[in-house]
Design a protein around this motif. Structure first.
Motif, PDB file in Angstrom:
ATOM      1  N   VAL A  14      41.471  30.379  56.922  1.00  0.00           N
ATOM      2  CA  VAL A  14      41.115  29.368  55.921  1.00  0.00           C
ATOM      3  C   VAL A  14      40.269  29.992  54.821  1.00  0.00           C
ATOM      4  N   ASP A  15      39.248  30.744  55.223  1.00  0.00           N
ATOM      5  CA  ASP A  15      38.362  31.376  54.240  1.00  0.00           C
ATOM      6  C   ASP A  15      39.136  32.359  53.355  1.00  0.00           C
ATOM      7  N   LEU A  16      40.043  33.130  53.961  1.00  0.00           N
ATOM      8  CA  LEU A  16      40.803  34.121  53.198  1.00  0.00           C
ATOM      9  C   LEU A  16      41.759  33.442  52.222  1.00  0.00           C
ATOM     10  N   THR A  17      42.388  32.357  52.644  1.00  0.00           N
ATOM     11  CA  THR A  17      43.288  31.642  51.748  1.00  0.00           C
ATOM     12  C   THR A  17      42.529  31.131  50.523  1.00  0.00           C
ATOM     13  N   LYS A  18      41.329  30.596  50.741  1.00  0.00           N
ATOM     14  CA  LYS A  18      40.502  30.134  49.627  1.00  0.00           C
ATOM     15  C   LYS A  18      40.054  31.311  48.760  1.00  0.00           C
ATOM     16  N   GLN A  19      39.679  32.405  49.417  1.00  0.00           N
ATOM     17  CA  GLN A  19      39.235  33.595  48.696  1.00  0.00           C
ATOM     18  C   GLN A  19      40.367  34.155  47.840  1.00  0.00           C
ATOM     19  N   ILE A  20      41.556  34.208  48.418  1.00  0.00           N
ATOM     20  CA  ILE A  20      42.711  34.738  47.706  1.00  0.00           C
ATOM     21  C   ILE A  20      43.029  33.891  46.472  1.00  0.00           C
ATOM     22  N   TYR A  21      42.891  32.586  46.609  1.00  0.00           N
ATOM     23  CA  TYR A  21      43.130  31.710  45.448  1.00  0.00           C
ATOM     24  C   TYR A  21      42.145  32.030  44.327  1.00  0.00           C
ATOM     25  N   ARG A  22      40.860  32.180  44.686  1.00  0.00           N
ATOM     26  CA  ARG A  22      39.850  32.502  43.662  1.00  0.00           C
ATOM     27  C   ARG A  22      40.144  33.855  43.013  1.00  0.00           C
ATOM     28  N   ILE A  23      40.555  34.832  43.818  1.00  0.00           N
ATOM     29  CA  ILE A  23      40.865  36.150  43.270  1.00  0.00           C
ATOM     30  C   ILE A  23      42.051  36.056  42.319  1.00  0.00           C
ATOM     31  N   GLY A  24      43.077  35.291  42.712  1.00  0.00           N
ATOM     32  CA  GLY A  24      44.239  35.129  41.846  1.00  0.00           C
ATOM     33  C   GLY A  24      43.875  34.515  40.507  1.00  0.00           C
ATOM     34  N   GLN A  25      43.038  33.496  40.521  1.00  0.00           N
ATOM     35  CA  GLN A  25      42.608  32.860  39.268  1.00  0.00           C
ATOM     36  C   GLN A  25      41.799  33.834  38.427  1.00  0.00           C
ATOM     37  N   PHE A  26      40.930  34.600  39.083  1.00  0.00           N
ATOM     38  CA  PHE A  26      40.133  35.595  38.361  1.00  0.00           C
ATOM     39  C   PHE A  26      41.039  36.623  37.702  1.00  0.00           C
ATOM     40  N   LEU A  27      42.036  37.131  38.431  1.00  0.00           N
ATOM     41  CA  LEU A  27      42.953  38.116  37.866  1.00  0.00           C
ATOM     42  C   LEU A  27      43.704  37.538  36.671  1.00  0.00           C
ATOM     43  N   LYS A  28      44.196  36.330  36.813  1.00  0.00           N
ATOM     44  CA  LYS A  28      44.992  35.702  35.755  1.00  0.00           C
ATOM     45  C   LYS A  28      44.161  35.494  34.476  1.00  0.00           C
ATOM     46  N   MET A  58      43.570  39.455  53.870  1.00  0.00           N
ATOM     47  CA  MET A  58      44.836  38.796  53.559  1.00  0.00           C
ATOM     48  C   MET A  58      45.348  39.367  52.246  1.00  0.00           C
ATOM     49  N   ILE A  59      46.606  39.768  52.225  1.00  0.00           N
ATOM     50  CA  ILE A  59      47.204  40.332  51.026  1.00  0.00           C
ATOM     51  C   ILE A  59      47.536  39.214  50.038  1.00  0.00           C
ATOM     52  N   LEU A  60      47.233  39.465  48.765  1.00  0.00           N
ATOM     53  CA  LEU A  60      47.623  38.557  47.690  1.00  0.00           C
ATOM     54  C   LEU A  60      48.900  39.101  47.057  1.00  0.00           C
ATOM     55  N   ARG A  61      49.964  38.318  47.098  1.00  0.00           N
ATOM     56  CA  ARG A  61      51.246  38.713  46.521  1.00  0.00           C
ATOM     57  C   ARG A  61      51.380  38.062  45.146  1.00  0.00           C
ATOM     58  N   CYS A  62      51.618  38.914  44.154  1.00  0.00           N
ATOM     59  CA  CYS A  62      51.617  38.445  42.767  1.00  0.00           C
ATOM     60  C   CYS A  62      53.003  38.670  42.153  1.00  0.00           C
ATOM     61  N   ILE A 112      31.082  38.845  35.963  1.00  0.00           N
ATOM     62  CA  ILE A 112      31.892  37.672  36.310  1.00  0.00           C
ATOM     63  C   ILE A 112      32.075  37.588  37.820  1.00  0.00           C
ATOM     64  N   VAL A 113      32.317  38.738  38.446  1.00  0.00           N
ATOM     65  CA  VAL A 113      32.531  38.778  39.898  1.00  0.00           C
ATOM     66  C   VAL A 113      31.324  38.222  40.641  1.00  0.00           C
ATOM     67  N   LEU A 114      30.132  38.675  40.251  1.00  0.00           N
ATOM     68  CA  LEU A 114      28.919  38.237  40.948  1.00  0.00           C
ATOM     69  C   LEU A 114      28.553  36.798  40.595  1.00  0.00           C
ATOM     70  N   LYS A 115      28.694  36.425  39.319  1.00  0.00           N
ATOM     71  CA  LYS A 115      28.344  35.069  38.892  1.00  0.00           C
ATOM     72  C   LYS A 115      29.212  34.027  39.594  1.00  0.00           C
ATOM     73  N   ASN A 116      30.506  34.314  39.691  1.00  0.00           N
ATOM     74  CA  ASN A 116      31.447  33.352  40.281  1.00  0.00           C
ATOM     75  C   ASN A 116      31.696  33.591  41.763  1.00  0.00           C
ATOM     76  N   LYS A 117      30.966  34.549  42.321  1.00  0.00           N
ATOM     77  CA  LYS A 117      31.040  34.849  43.753  1.00  0.00           C
ATOM     78  C   LYS A 117      32.471  35.154  44.215  1.00  0.00           C
ATOM     79  N   ILE A 118      33.147  35.942  43.367  1.00  0.00           N
ATOM     80  CA  ILE A 118      34.499  36.370  43.728  1.00  0.00           C
ATOM     81  C   ILE A 118      34.422  37.345  44.897  1.00  0.00           C
ATOM     82  N   PHE A 119      33.463  38.276  44.817  1.00  0.00           N
ATOM     83  CA  PHE A 119      33.172  39.216  45.897  1.00  0.00           C
ATOM     84  C   PHE A 119      31.660  39.260  46.089  1.00  0.00           C
ATOM     85  N   PRO A 120      31.201  39.701  47.269  1.00  0.00           N
ATOM     86  CA  PRO A 120      29.757  39.716  47.514  1.00  0.00           C
ATOM     87  C   PRO A 120      29.038  40.928  46.929  1.00  0.00           C
TER      88      PRO A 120
END
Length: 459
Positions: free
Chosen positions: A278-292, A184-188, A231-239
């Protein structure tokens, strides 16, 4: 319920179906386009690039409707043309997703296509011999209807109609059955794109100018989250660590981020695909917060996930010809070509989601044989887009959007010819089709150097 009829019925309103329906209508066929979503444009509406028009050696091989769309988008402010990149491809063609949606809607309307949205295909009827489709059953508001046509184009991405009519197919890898992950693409919005480049890019960005902005802007680049592995591994942003990310845009202050993935999903299973969304929407939210919180350039941004999960791979029909690994590796040319593909094989690992690219051999392009669009045993349907007849490896190239636009236009012209002349797909004059395609801007490579023998094309 009341039935409907037309000359050409196109199933699927992504880039393939848009090109197919527009081409069929422009060639004089009464055309209906069916799309399950409430809009047309498919994956291009997410802001993904229209890969790829130009070979790695700098020769453009994609023209026709695909180039027309880019030209019109430039006028609308939704594209910046083919921009040199110099990484895994010669150039990139970014577009604005919302303006692509607008343009697609306009082009279909201009051509006289009847577009029906919110439609789900539930079955196909065939004649007693099982060789010709006699109607497609669809569910839409008001009940079940049957739509009949002289010729059908399956641009569903999953070969839904062809398979329902009895076509044989392969799903995923021939040996393992595994399929590439869905994303799922994250639009910023509200980003500082140059700061993002400085912070995360691992390739020199493609730079472009807009008529309404004074300075060149970065429109495409690759990045890596290696700096933030902990940070990525600790917060499980990506596997996994060193996770790759792809950015594109046509604007100075918003950007599309392509880095999410859910593996092990069968895109033809509505329950699995819904869970993935559903999983991608949740994942995208976490990625957005991480980027911000961590990546410069995103500190003032706000985010919006795409409306749907993007599916890379499901079914591929068994056609009269299967595009092979060697066809891609050798840049093979065919006597029944209906266009060329120059985007490298792009495979996202079914287990990790990581992307790998494999270049096309010879002159950097291979032909699409018309036979790969024709399902074995069916005489009045063409399949175009990511479900054409190809190996899993070759599919890594055929599934991309510029090839899909080429296949869509060529299928639309062929379907209109068959309908107008009351011919089956397998009885089309391939030389006449090629002449029509060339006249309508489709590039067929070195076809003029070949002496096509119609007898070599046999169903």
């Amino acid at each position: 319920m009341k039935s409907m009829n037309c000359d050409v019925l196109v199933i699927g309103g992504g880039v393939t179906g848009i090109a197919a329906a527009t081409a069929a209508a422009r060639n004089g066929a009464k055309t209906i386009l069916l799309e399950s979503k409430p809009f047309v444009g498919g994956n291009a509406t997410t802001g993904l690039c229209l890969h790829n028009f130009i070979t790695r050696y700098g020769r453009q091989v994609v023209f026709g409707l695909a180039q027309e769309m880019v030209d019109r988008l430039i006028e609308m402010g939704g594209a910046v043309g083919h921009i040199p990149y110099g990484s895994f491809v010669h150039s990139v063609t970014p577009v604005d997703g919302e303006l692509f949606k607008t343009l697609s809607t306009e082009m279909l309307n201009e051509a006289g296509v009847t577009t029906i949205l919110g439609v789900n295909v539930i079955g196909a009827d065939v004649d007693a011999g099982g060789e010709n489709i006699t109607g497609v059953q669809v569910a839409l508001k008001g009940g079940i209807r049957t739509i009949t046509a002289k010729t059908y184009i399956d641009a569903s991405g999953d070969a839904d109609v062809a398979v329902s009519a009895g076509a044989s197919y392969i799903k995923g890898d021939r040996k393992t059955g595994k399929m590439q992950p869905v994303s799922m693409i994250l639009r910023c919005f509200g980003t500082n794109n140059q700061e993002i480049v400085d912070a995360i890019a691992v390739t020199k960005p493609a730079m472009a100018k807009r008529a309404d902005y004074p300075n060149p802007i970065p429109v495409y680049f690759n990045g890596s989250f290696s700096k933030w592995n902990d940070i990525v591994l600790k917060n499980k942003i990506f596997p996994n660590k060193d996770h790759k990310v792809f950015f594109n845009t046509v604007w100075p202050n918003n950007i599309n981020v392509n880095t999410s993935a859910v593996v092990g999903i069968d895109g033809t299973d509505p329950l699995a695909l819904s869970r993935a969304a559903v999983d991608l929407t949740k994942q995208i939210y976490r990625i957005g917060q991480f980027l911000k919180e961590n990546v410069p350039g995103f500190q003032n941004a706000y985010f919006m996930p795409s409306a749907f999960a993007g599916v890379r791979e499901t079914r591929r029909i068994e056609g009269l010809y299967e595009i092979t690994d060697d066809d891609v590796k050798q840049g093979r040319k065919f006597e029944d070509t209906i266009g060329q593909i120059c985007f490298p094989v792009d495979i996202h690992d079914p287990d990790t989601g990581q992307a790998a690219f494999y270049q096309i051999g010879a002159d950097g392009a291979f032909d699409i044989p018309f036979r790969s669009l024709v399902p074995k045993g069916l005489h009045n349907i063409l399949v175009a887009g990511r479900c054409v007849s190809a190996t899993s490896f070759a599919h890594g190239a055929t599934r991309n959007m510029a090839p899909c636009l080429v296949m869509g236009q060529s299928a639309g012209v062929a379907a209109a010819m068959a309908a107008n002349e009351n011919l089956s797909i397998t009885n089309l004059d391939i030389q006449k089709l090629q002449k029509n395609l060339e006249e309508q801007g489709v590039y067929l490579g070195n076809r003029s150097q070949n002496s096509l023998n119609p007898q070599t094309y046999t169903p």
